[in-house]
Design a protein around this motif. Sequence first.
Motif, PDB file in Angstrom:
ATOM      1  N   HIS A   8       0.850  -1.201   0.000  1.00 10.12           N
ATOM      2  CA  HIS A   8       0.000   0.000   0.000  1.00 10.12           C
ATOM      3  C   HIS A   8       0.887   1.253   0.000  1.00 10.12           C
ATOM      4  O   HIS A   8       0.978   1.942   1.015  1.00 10.12           O
ATOM      5  N   PRO A   9       1.553   1.534  -1.121  1.00 13.46           N
ATOM      6  CA  PRO A   9       2.540   2.613  -1.148  1.00 13.46           C
ATOM      7  C   PRO A   9       1.977   4.005  -0.856  1.00 13.46           C
ATOM      8  O   PRO A   9       2.716   4.885  -0.422  1.00 13.46           O
ATOM      9  N   ILE A  10       0.679   4.203  -1.062  1.00 14.11           N
ATOM     10  CA  ILE A  10       0.086   5.514  -0.730  1.00 14.11           C
ATOM     11  C   ILE A  10      -0.841   5.390   0.479  1.00 14.11           C
ATOM     12  O   ILE A  10      -1.634   6.287   0.758  1.00 14.11           O
ATOM     13  N   GLY A  11      -0.735   4.270   1.191  1.00 17.31           N
ATOM     14  CA  GLY A  11      -1.616   4.012   2.322  1.00 17.31           C
ATOM     15  C   GLY A  11      -2.932   3.416   1.826  1.00 17.31           C
ATOM     16  O   GLY A  11      -3.115   3.198   0.633  1.00 17.31           O
ATOM     17  N   VAL A  12      -3.829   3.147   2.754  1.00 20.91           N
ATOM     18  CA  VAL A  12      -5.135   2.614   2.396  1.00 20.91           C
ATOM     19  C   VAL A  12      -6.119   3.775   2.279  1.00 20.91           C
ATOM     20  O   VAL A  12      -5.902   4.845   2.844  1.00 20.91           O
ATOM     21  N   PHE A  13      -7.189   3.559   1.539  1.00 23.26           N
ATOM     22  CA  PHE A  13      -8.191   4.611   1.394  1.00 23.26           C
ATOM     23  C   PHE A  13      -8.868   4.866   2.736  1.00 23.26           C
ATOM     24  O   PHE A  13      -9.292   3.935   3.414  1.00 23.26           O
ATOM     25  N   HIS A 164      -2.429   1.989  -7.815  1.00 21.07           N
ATOM     26  CA  HIS A 164      -1.771   1.131  -8.804  1.00 21.07           C
ATOM     27  C   HIS A 164      -0.736   1.888  -9.634  1.00 21.07           C
ATOM     28  O   HIS A 164       0.246   1.274 -10.069  1.00 21.07           O
ATOM     29  N   LEU A 165      -0.902   3.178  -9.818  1.00 17.81           N
ATOM     30  CA  LEU A 165       0.179   3.959 -10.440  1.00 17.81           C
ATOM     31  C   LEU A 165       1.425   3.909  -9.562  1.00 17.81           C
ATOM     32  O   LEU A 165       2.546   3.775 -10.069  1.00 17.81           O
ATOM     33  N   ALA A 166       1.231   3.998  -8.250  1.00 18.97           N
ATOM     34  CA  ALA A 166       2.364   3.914  -7.320  1.00 18.97           C
ATOM     35  C   ALA A 166       3.024   2.537  -7.376  1.00 18.97           C
ATOM     36  O   ALA A 166       4.249   2.420  -7.300  1.00 18.97           O
ATOM     37  N   HIS A 167       2.224   1.478  -7.550  1.00 20.27           N
ATOM     38  CA  HIS A 167       2.802   0.138  -7.712  1.00 20.27           C
ATOM     39  C   HIS A 167       3.694   0.082  -8.938  1.00 20.27           C
ATOM     40  O   HIS A 167       4.792  -0.490  -8.903  1.00 20.27           O
ATOM     41  N   ILE A 168       3.207   0.651 -10.031  1.00 19.43           N
ATOM     42  CA  ILE A 168       4.000   0.636 -11.269  1.00 19.43           C
ATOM     43  C   ILE A 168       5.287   1.426 -11.089  1.00 19.43           C
ATOM     44  O   ILE A 168       6.369   0.984 -11.500  1.00 19.43           O
ATOM     45  N   GLN A 169       5.208   2.569 -10.423  1.00 21.33           N
ATOM     46  CA  GLN A 169       6.409   3.382 -10.185  1.00 21.33           C
ATOM     47  C   GLN A 169       7.398   2.620  -9.304  1.00 21.33           C
ATOM     48  O   GLN A 169       8.614   2.690  -9.541  1.00 21.33           O
ATOM     49  N   LEU A 170       6.900   1.904  -8.295  1.00 18.76           N
ATOM     50  CA  LEU A 170       7.787   1.091  -7.446  1.00 18.76           C
ATOM     51  C   LEU A 170       8.462  -0.008  -8.275  1.00 18.76           C
ATOM     52  O   LEU A 170       9.668  -0.254  -8.095  1.00 18.76           O
ATOM     53  N   ALA A 171       7.712  -0.657  -9.124  1.00 16.75           N
ATOM     54  CA  ALA A 171       8.273  -1.737  -9.946  1.00 16.75           C
ATOM     55  C   ALA A 171       9.378  -1.212 -10.858  1.00 16.75           C
ATOM     56  O   ALA A 171      10.340  -1.932 -11.146  1.00 16.75           O
TER      57      ALA A 171
END
Length: 173
Positions: A8-13, A164-171
Amino acid sequence: MELEKRKHPIGVFEKPSVITAQQLKEWIKDIAQFPYILKATVAPLTAEQLQLTYREGGWTIQQIIHHCADSHMNAIIRFKLSLTEDQPVIKPYPESLCAELPDSKNFPIAASLSILEGVHSRWHALLQEMKALDFNRTYIHPEYGKSFRLDEATGNYSWHCKHHLAHIQLALK
């Protein structure tokens, strides 16, 4: 980076105690812009880069893109059901299992990028025309055993886009 931060790179909603018209407007803008930001982010990637993951055991970038298409197709249907029926019970779907199907693991991302562009264009048009009372309408999510208002759902899907944008940036790091 710890597992929870990668998951959860930006935290949870977190639903605000009061959802203002301005907050709703920002969330709607996020939903409108998502397919274009996503496409700009992934367009230069190679087939090998699309197989990168944001954490061990996590989805590949390719799977994330296909998941977003699956999820957001379901989202617009949930909104339409809520606007045309009284507290519909929505049909959840097994996201993790769907992400493992051949069309999520092996299929080129172009189709899902097109789906996202079309779905988000229609979804944005719908959101723009909804009245304040429309956002009070609800659907029941049987997986959680509770109802969700459309204003909260709008915020949750804005978060989902950024998540999910943050997931892609992490990857890609």
